[in-house]
Design a protein around this motif. Structure first.
Motif, PDB file in Angstrom:
ATOM      1  N   THR A  16       0.812  -1.228   0.000  1.00 11.63           N
ATOM      2  CA  THR A  16       0.000   0.000   0.000  1.00 11.63           C
ATOM      3  C   THR A  16       0.838   1.268   0.000  1.00 11.63           C
ATOM      4  OG1 THR A  16      -0.128   0.057   2.421  1.00 11.63           O
ATOM      5  CG2 THR A  16      -1.827  -1.214   1.251  1.00 11.63           C
ATOM      6  N   SER A  18       1.636   3.018   2.575  1.00 11.65           N
ATOM      7  CA  SER A  18       1.096   3.983   3.542  1.00 11.65           C
ATOM      8  C   SER A  18       0.678   3.240   4.802  1.00 11.65           C
ATOM      9  CB  SER A  18      -0.110   4.704   2.940  1.00 11.65           C
ATOM     10  OG  SER A  18      -0.868   5.344   3.932  1.00 11.65           O
ATOM     11  N   ARG A  21      -3.231   3.274   4.898  1.00 11.29           N
ATOM     12  CA  ARG A  21      -3.846   2.287   4.001  1.00 11.29           C
ATOM     13  C   ARG A  21      -3.545   0.861   4.462  1.00 11.29           C
ATOM     14  NH1 ARG A  21      -2.478   6.257   0.044  1.00 11.29           N
ATOM     15  NH2 ARG A  21      -0.443   5.280  -0.323  1.00 11.29           N
ATOM     16  N   ARG A  25      -6.261  -2.119   5.375  1.00 15.18           N
ATOM     17  CA  ARG A  25      -6.178  -3.497   4.871  1.00 15.18           C
ATOM     18  C   ARG A  25      -6.173  -4.491   6.026  1.00 15.18           C
ATOM     19  NH1 ARG A  25      -1.792  -5.896   0.597  1.00 15.18           N
ATOM     20  NH2 ARG A  25      -3.109  -4.658  -0.790  1.00 15.18           N
TER      21      ARG A  25
END
Length: 305
Positions: A16, A18, A21, A25
């Protein structure tokens, strides 16, 4: 050692780019993901994440950790499967040695049936010749021998059964001097010509040969197929499995000669050690007792047809 959660964190950040993020997930709060990342770096005393760029990336050390962690987790998964496999009576592997007389393609249908069991047992097939076949079992280099031509020797725990009978033909090329020899051909005549033999693979002795008289010149080749080709081209003479040269006899590329001392058919044997029979070995023993499998192995195929 990385936990599955650690690996999931590293993989999520790499994919990702990040922390936020990655948190989405993983279904966790960004603060907990950030904390876990710092804890991971402290544990390895290394910078694992490059935070200087807009997109969060793994450092070379972090990439190495992910790659090695993935490999280790795969190893753990395979080990777990193997432990469960052995606990359920399956072997961790099954080694099978076949006499070079047998053609490997005749085993393919049985291998496909075994694969359908989804046992997880890897198979390892190798060829040996003459005394080398039983020797592989005696030395512990195999779990099962198939197609041995010599009678079973004295091996601790040995169990065996007959696979079938192989018939032989003394064959020569039409261009070989023996093609015009009067029949039946005696031993004194044969010894004047070079014999073609498949080299015995025994490691503990000089091995043995069939149909070779003392003082006779010998051409040793690695396989029965090579022996057939050599005799077809007139490079020597000798006994061949009848079923494997039927077409060459029919089309005249080989000639059958009647001998004063005919060769008796060979009984082919299956052998194994009886003290440790796992489910895979038992399956193969049952399969080899089925007439259609045994007949296919013993009769083989005629590659020249």
């Amino acid at each position: 050692m990385l936990s599955s959660d650690d690996f999931a964190l590293l993989d999520a950040i790499r994919e990702t780019g990040s922390l936020s993020r990655a948190a989405v997930r993983l279904g966790k709060a960004p603060s907990s993901v950030s904390y876990a990342a710092r804890q991971l770096e402290e544990r390895f005393d290394a910078l694992l994440f490059d935070r200087r760029r807009y997109r969060l990336q793994l450092t070379p050390a972090g990439e190495l950790l992910v790659q090695e962690a993935a490999r280790l987790m795969q190893d753990v998964t395979r080990l777990t499967q193997r432990v469960q496999q052995v606990a359920n009576g399956w072997e961790s592997r099954l080694r099978i040695v076949t006499d070079e007389l047998l053609e490997f393609e005749t085993l393919l249908p049985a291998i496909q049936e075994f694969d359908a069991l989804d046992s997880g047992v890897p198979l390892r097939f190798t060829h040996e010749v003459l005394k080398g076949v039983w020797e592989a079992l005696q030395d512990g280099r195999t779990d099962l021998v198939v197609g041995a031509t010599n009678e079973p020797p004295a091996i601790t725990g040995l169990r065996w059964m007959q696979l079938g009978q192989m018939d032989w033909v003394f064959a020569v090329s039409p261009k070989h001097p023996l093609a015009k020899a009067d029949e039946p051909i005696n031993r004194a005549t044969i010894v004047q010509h070079r014999a073609v033999v498949v080299a015995d693979s025994s490691r503990s002795s000089e091995g043995r040969t069939y149909g070779v008289s003392g003082g006779q010149s010998v051409l040793a080749v690695p396989t029965m197929h090579a022996k057939i080709l050599a005799q077809r081209d007139g490079l020597g003479v000798g006994w061949l499995p009848r079923h494997r040269v039927t077409s060459l006899l029919k089309n005249g590329q080989l000639l059958e000669k009647q001998m004063a001392d005919p060769r008796e058919p060979n009984i082919l044997y299956v052998g194994w050690r009886g003290e440790d029979e796992g489910r895979a070995l038992k399956w193969w023993l049952e399969k080899l007792q089925q007439p259609y499998i045994a007949t296919r192995l013993v009769n083989g195929t005629d590659r020249f047809a």
